[in-house]
Write a protein that holds these residues in place. Structure first.
Motif, PDB file in Angstrom:
ATOM      1  N   GLY A 233       0.835  -1.349  -0.023  1.00  0.00           N
ATOM      2  CA  GLY A 233       0.274  -0.086  -0.567  1.00  0.00           C
ATOM      3  C   GLY A 233       0.979   1.037   0.531  1.00  0.00           C
ATOM      4  O   GLY A 233       2.272   1.074   0.106  1.00  0.00           O
ATOM      5  N   LEU A 234       0.097   2.541  -0.045  1.00  0.00           N
ATOM      6  CA  LEU A 234       0.672   3.622   0.331  1.00  0.00           C
ATOM      7  C   LEU A 234       1.893   4.034   1.203  1.00  0.00           C
ATOM      8  O   LEU A 234       1.910   3.225   2.327  1.00  0.00           O
TER       9      LEU A 234
ATOM     10  N   ALA B  32       1.884  10.978  -1.281  1.00  0.00           N
ATOM     11  CA  ALA B  32       0.348  10.725  -2.716  1.00  0.00           C
ATOM     12  C   ALA B  32      -0.595  10.591  -0.933  1.00  0.00           C
ATOM     13  O   ALA B  32      -1.646  10.199  -1.927  1.00  0.00           O
ATOM     14  N   PHE B  33      -0.261  10.345  -0.298  1.00  0.00           N
ATOM     15  CA  PHE B  33      -0.726   9.373   0.974  1.00  0.00           C
ATOM     16  C   PHE B  33      -2.099  10.252   1.289  1.00  0.00           C
ATOM     17  O   PHE B  33      -1.373  11.303   2.764  1.00  0.00           O
ATOM     18  N   THR B  34      -3.116  10.557   0.893  1.00  0.00           N
ATOM     19  CA  THR B  34      -3.631  12.082   1.545  1.00  0.00           C
ATOM     20  C   THR B  34      -5.669  11.022   2.332  1.00  0.00           C
ATOM     21  O   THR B  34      -5.043  10.220   1.719  1.00  0.00           O
ATOM     22  N   PRO B  35      -6.077  11.917   2.888  1.00  0.00           N
ATOM     23  CA  PRO B  35      -7.320  11.464   3.557  1.00  0.00           C
ATOM     24  C   PRO B  35      -8.166  10.794   2.482  1.00  0.00           C
ATOM     25  O   PRO B  35      -8.997   9.754   2.157  1.00  0.00           O
ATOM     26  N   MET B  36      -8.476  11.543   1.127  1.00  0.00           N
ATOM     27  CA  MET B  36      -8.325  10.822   0.008  1.00  0.00           C
ATOM     28  C   MET B  36      -8.311   9.535  -0.807  1.00  0.00           C
ATOM     29  O   MET B  36      -8.789   8.397  -1.016  1.00  0.00           O
ATOM     30  N   ALA B  37      -7.268   9.528  -0.571  1.00  0.00           N
ATOM     31  CA  ALA B  37      -5.628   8.448  -0.777  1.00  0.00           C
ATOM     32  C   ALA B  37      -6.405   7.103  -0.014  1.00  0.00           C
ATOM     33  O   ALA B  37      -6.430   6.146  -0.422  1.00  0.00           O
ATOM     34  N   LEU B  38      -6.476   7.162   0.469  1.00  0.00           N
ATOM     35  CA  LEU B  38      -7.040   6.097   2.267  1.00  0.00           C
ATOM     36  C   LEU B  38      -8.454   5.980   1.527  1.00  0.00           C
ATOM     37  O   LEU B  38      -8.673   4.490   2.212  1.00  0.00           O
TER      38      LEU B  38
ATOM     39  N   GLN C 284      -1.078  -3.996   5.566  1.00  0.00           N
ATOM     40  CA  GLN C 284      -0.096  -4.088   4.411  1.00  0.00           C
ATOM     41  C   GLN C 284      -0.403  -3.241   3.298  1.00  0.00           C
ATOM     42  O   GLN C 284       0.463  -2.670   2.639  1.00  0.00           O
ATOM     43  N   GLU C 285      -1.914  -3.914   2.721  1.00  0.00           N
ATOM     44  CA  GLU C 285      -1.968  -3.495   1.106  1.00  0.00           C
ATOM     45  C   GLU C 285      -2.739  -2.000   0.634  1.00  0.00           C
ATOM     46  O   GLU C 285      -3.144  -2.435   0.203  1.00  0.00           O
ATOM     47  N   ALA C 286      -3.117  -1.520   2.027  1.00  0.00           N
ATOM     48  CA  ALA C 286      -3.875  -0.556   2.447  1.00  0.00           C
ATOM     49  C   ALA C 286      -2.768   0.483   2.869  1.00  0.00           C
ATOM     50  O   ALA C 286      -3.013   1.420   1.786  1.00  0.00           O
ATOM     51  N   VAL C 287      -2.017   0.563   3.934  1.00  0.00           N
ATOM     52  CA  VAL C 287      -1.486   1.126   4.091  1.00  0.00           C
ATOM     53  C   VAL C 287      -0.192   0.619   4.511  1.00  0.00           C
ATOM     54  O   VAL C 287      -0.179  -0.880   5.348  1.00  0.00           O
TER      55      VAL C 287
ATOM     56  N   HIS D  49      -6.275   9.280   8.949  1.00  0.00           N
ATOM     57  CA  HIS D  49      -4.632   9.679   7.840  1.00  0.00           C
ATOM     58  C   HIS D  49      -4.380   9.862   8.785  1.00  0.00           C
ATOM     59  O   HIS D  49      -2.573  10.153   8.814  1.00  0.00           O
ATOM     60  N   ASP D  50      -5.160  11.486   9.351  1.00  0.00           N
ATOM     61  CA  ASP D  50      -3.906  12.531   9.948  1.00  0.00           C
ATOM     62  C   ASP D  50      -3.466  11.810  11.594  1.00  0.00           C
ATOM     63  O   ASP D  50      -1.926  12.039  11.596  1.00  0.00           O
ATOM     64  N   ALA D  51      -3.817  10.374  12.014  1.00  0.00           N
ATOM     65  CA  ALA D  51      -2.997  10.142  13.274  1.00  0.00           C
ATOM     66  C   ALA D  51      -2.122   9.453  12.679  1.00  0.00           C
ATOM     67  O   ALA D  51      -1.161   8.823  13.196  1.00  0.00           O
ATOM     68  N   ILE D  52      -2.239   8.965  11.457  1.00  0.00           N
ATOM     69  CA  ILE D  52      -1.121   7.748  11.146  1.00  0.00           C
ATOM     70  C   ILE D  52      -0.084   8.158  11.161  1.00  0.00           C
ATOM     71  O   ILE D  52       0.244   8.682  11.619  1.00  0.00           O
ATOM     72  N   THR D  53      -0.456   9.356  10.222  1.00  0.00           N
ATOM     73  CA  THR D  53       0.704  10.375   9.886  1.00  0.00           C
ATOM     74  C   THR D  53       2.281  11.118  11.288  1.00  0.00           C
ATOM     75  O   THR D  53       2.662  10.409  10.943  1.00  0.00           O
TER      76      THR D  53
END
Ligand SMILES: [Zn+2]
Length: 203
Positions: free
Chosen positions: A59-60, A66-72, A90-93, A128-132
């Motif tokens: 995944g991303l 490129a890892f944006t909320p929309m991409a997630l 691992q396939e999503a992120v 998304h924000d928490a992962i980053t």
């Protein structure tokens, strides 16, 4: 995970759980130790690695622009799978292990058993924000793995001192004071706050 590389002189005794040794041209050895044997190794022709299993499904990268909320959302928004196993596979992120998934879900206020397709746009953004954030903090602190992680230079990661959920069973949640609970999900110890990470009532 627990797999770890280190550079050693050839006369250094080989530690237990060393599975692969690369003999380098400068006379040293690059050794790969993996106590739990989660690691795999694959041989590719140069440049083919991204087109063949297992990396073709990766995944991303969370710290990639490129890892944006929309991409997630595009990757997981339709999936009925629970967040914990989905983020671990691992396939999503790419790059989220057990510790980082627990930390990201805690910071996002999402229960690990929530199906991905039940998240609102706002919740997806929070995830998304928490992962980053969690990964950035971990990189800055030099990694996390609890007892065994050292980087190539043998330094322990310090991120474990910033953990909010993982390994905090029975300790008060940093956000609300409720005691952190532990359960098993996708075969892995899963830590969460029963108050901050509630499953919303069905509408
Ligand atoms: Zn809490």
């Amino acid at each position: 995970m627990e797999g770890r590389y280190g550079v050693y002189p050839t006369d250094e005794p080989i530690e237990k759980h060393t599975h692969v040794i690369f003999h380098l041209t400068d006379g040293t050895e690059l050794r790969y130790r993996d106590v739990r044997q989660f690691g795999t190794m694959h041989i590719f022709k140069a440049g083919e690695e991204w087109n063949l299993p297992p990396l073709h499904k990766l995944g991303l990268e969370p710290l990639d622009p490129a890892f944006t909320p929309m991409a997630l959302k595009n990757r997981i928004g339709d999936k009925p799978t629970k967040l914990k196993p989905l983020l671990l596979n691992q396939e999503a992120v790419a790059g989220l292990g057990n510790i980082y998934v627990d930390e990201a879900l805690h910071r996002a206020g999402l229960h690990p058993e929530r199906p991905a397709n039940s998240l609102s746009a706002k919740e997806m953004k929070k995830l998304h924000d928490a992962i980053t954030t969690v990964l950035q903090e971990a990189v800055e602190a030099g990694g996390s793995s609890i007892k065994s992680y050292v980087n190539g230079q043998g330094e322990m990661g310090m991120f474990q001192q910033q953990l909010h959920a993982y390994g905090q069973t029975g300790k008060p949640c940093r956000t609300c004071g409720q005691l952190i609970e532990k359960t098993r999900l996708a075969g892995r110890g899963t830590h969460y706050c029963p108050k901050c990470q509630r499953i919303p009532a069905q509408k």
